[in-house]
Scaffold this motif. Sequence first.
Motif, PDB file in Angstrom:
ATOM      1  N   UNK A   1      20.149 -18.028   4.544  1.00 51.91           N
ATOM      2  CA  UNK A   1      21.460 -17.892   5.175  1.00 51.91           C
ATOM      3  C   UNK A   1      21.349 -18.074   6.682  1.00 51.91           C
ATOM      4  N   UNK A   2      20.269 -17.573   7.236  1.00 51.82           N
ATOM      5  CA  UNK A   2      20.017 -17.727   8.668  1.00 51.82           C
ATOM      6  C   UNK A   2      19.712 -19.183   9.018  1.00 51.82           C
ATOM      7  N   UNK A   3      19.012 -19.892   8.147  1.00 54.08           N
ATOM      8  CA  UNK A   3      18.524 -21.233   8.468  1.00 54.08           C
ATOM      9  C   UNK A   3      19.650 -22.247   8.645  1.00 54.08           C
ATOM     10  N   UNK A   4      20.744 -22.115   7.889  1.00 50.72           N
ATOM     11  CA  UNK A   4      21.823 -23.106   8.031  1.00 50.72           C
ATOM     12  C   UNK A   4      23.012 -22.570   8.828  1.00 50.72           C
ATOM     13  N   UNK A   5      22.825 -21.460   9.536  1.00 52.31           N
ATOM     14  CA  UNK A   5      23.860 -20.939  10.419  1.00 52.31           C
ATOM     15  C   UNK A   5      24.874 -20.042   9.766  1.00 52.31           C
ATOM     16  N   UNK A   6      24.660 -19.686   8.511  1.00 50.44           N
ATOM     17  CA  UNK A   6      25.635 -18.846   7.825  1.00 50.44           C
ATOM     18  C   UNK A   6      25.684 -17.421   8.342  1.00 50.44           C
ATOM     19  N   UNK A   7      24.535 -16.908   8.825  1.00 49.76           N
ATOM     20  CA  UNK A   7      24.513 -15.532   9.329  1.00 49.76           C
ATOM     21  C   UNK A   7      25.442 -15.366  10.514  1.00 49.76           C
ATOM     22  N   UNK A   8      25.435 -16.322  11.447  1.00 52.99           N
ATOM     23  CA  UNK A   8      26.294 -16.213  12.623  1.00 52.99           C
ATOM     24  C   UNK A   8      27.763 -16.300  12.241  1.00 52.99           C
TER      25      UNK A   8
END
Length: 468
Positions: free
Chosen positions: A229-236
């Motif tokens: 989730x962090x790798x494709x920008x979903x966390x932000x």
Amino acid sequence: MSVSVALQDLPPSRMALLGMLLGLLMASCFTFCLSHQNPEFALTSPEKSSTKEAERRETTAEEELDPEVLEVFHPTHEWQALRPGQAVPAGSHVRLNLQTGAREVKLQEEDKFRSNLKGLKKGRRLDINTNTYTSQDLKSALAKFKEGAEVESSKEDKERQAKVKRLFRPIEELKKDFEELNVVIETDMQIMVRLINKFNSSSSSLEEKIAALFDLEYYVHQMDNAQDLLSFGGLQVVINGLNSTEPLVKEYAAFVLGAAFSSNPKVQVEAIEGGALQKLLVILATEQPLPAKKKVLFALCSLLRHFPYAQQQFLKLGGLQVLRSLVQAKGTEVLAVRVVTLLYDLVTEKMFAEEEAELTWETSPEKLQQYRQVHLLPGLREQGWCEITAHLLALPEHDAREKVLQTLGALLATCRDRFRQDPQLSSTLVSLQAEYQALAALELQDGEDEGYFRELLGSINSLLKELR
């Protein structure tokens, strides 16, 4: 005849010398014969000498490796007090007794078998006959075993592969069949990308966004998925959802973040850099529905635990003041218990990290330095948490009282004088002592020697003793 005549003609001095030589020769022959007839009369036995030397060296090596000489404490599966200067083996379970101030240690559950095996080794030696097989015999046997195993394994592999091919179909064929049925097979990564896109889309309704966050929370419980989730920008994207004007979006965004932060250092670091801590504190400090604040507090706890840098930033941003206002508000008793539990976890976490570093040297120097920069206890005393925690002991639930008593014990060294000056705390403790004495007596009647209420009564008695 000629020999005897010649001997008789010799002078007496020569006869005496010749007799001595013959006596020495006979004695030497007798000794030689005895030594070859019975080896026990030999002066030395090289074999026994080498054996004794080997045993002496082994004994010396064992004495040098004796852990008692090194002052190493051998824990058991029961808690034992640790004296100053003693070291414990790595992996031992160490705690600080908050009532006595003594350090106690015991084995982890999985170390019991190792301890028993170690005691067996110390108690006796195993008599293994090493002369049965030579090293060459073992090598040749192992080579033959490998040759046979390779032949058998190759046959078994071919048979197993053929069986698998008969039972299962390739994934390409399955995908093709599903495409014909309008069914798409997605990986977790693809599902999370689709859910984030649905949540972030302006055309999605509020119900669709909430459903996307609800489904996303299920996937980010797994550490790898949270990092994806962090790798494709979903966390932000989810962190930015905390800025929504919809309380439900804030609630479920915090729900997803709490699951993603939990025991995931990589995600915790990125969340701090993405401004998650500030946004969570703002929600807790403003008027929001109670369910939203529950989820936000859950996310805050997941972000702070085992992350000393986040704890530093929490104190700098006035996190203790925010939590104090939250606890003192009306109708937030449920949140108060969770806040007290968080404070207890943070206080004991720092204590255990410092104790572990002192005893086993396993904590990294950088992380230990970060913990030492977290000045939590002085902040709690300054912000009035000694009195706030003591007053929470009046909550009616047994579980809430248990958590408050734990926190009071953790704060005892810092708040002792404040506790002694609080008459309400003393009267509450005396009242609870009488209540739990009756409940503990009922437990004893039911045959429970170590019951729940008996443990609570022990905590109350210890606290009263410390405050006298």
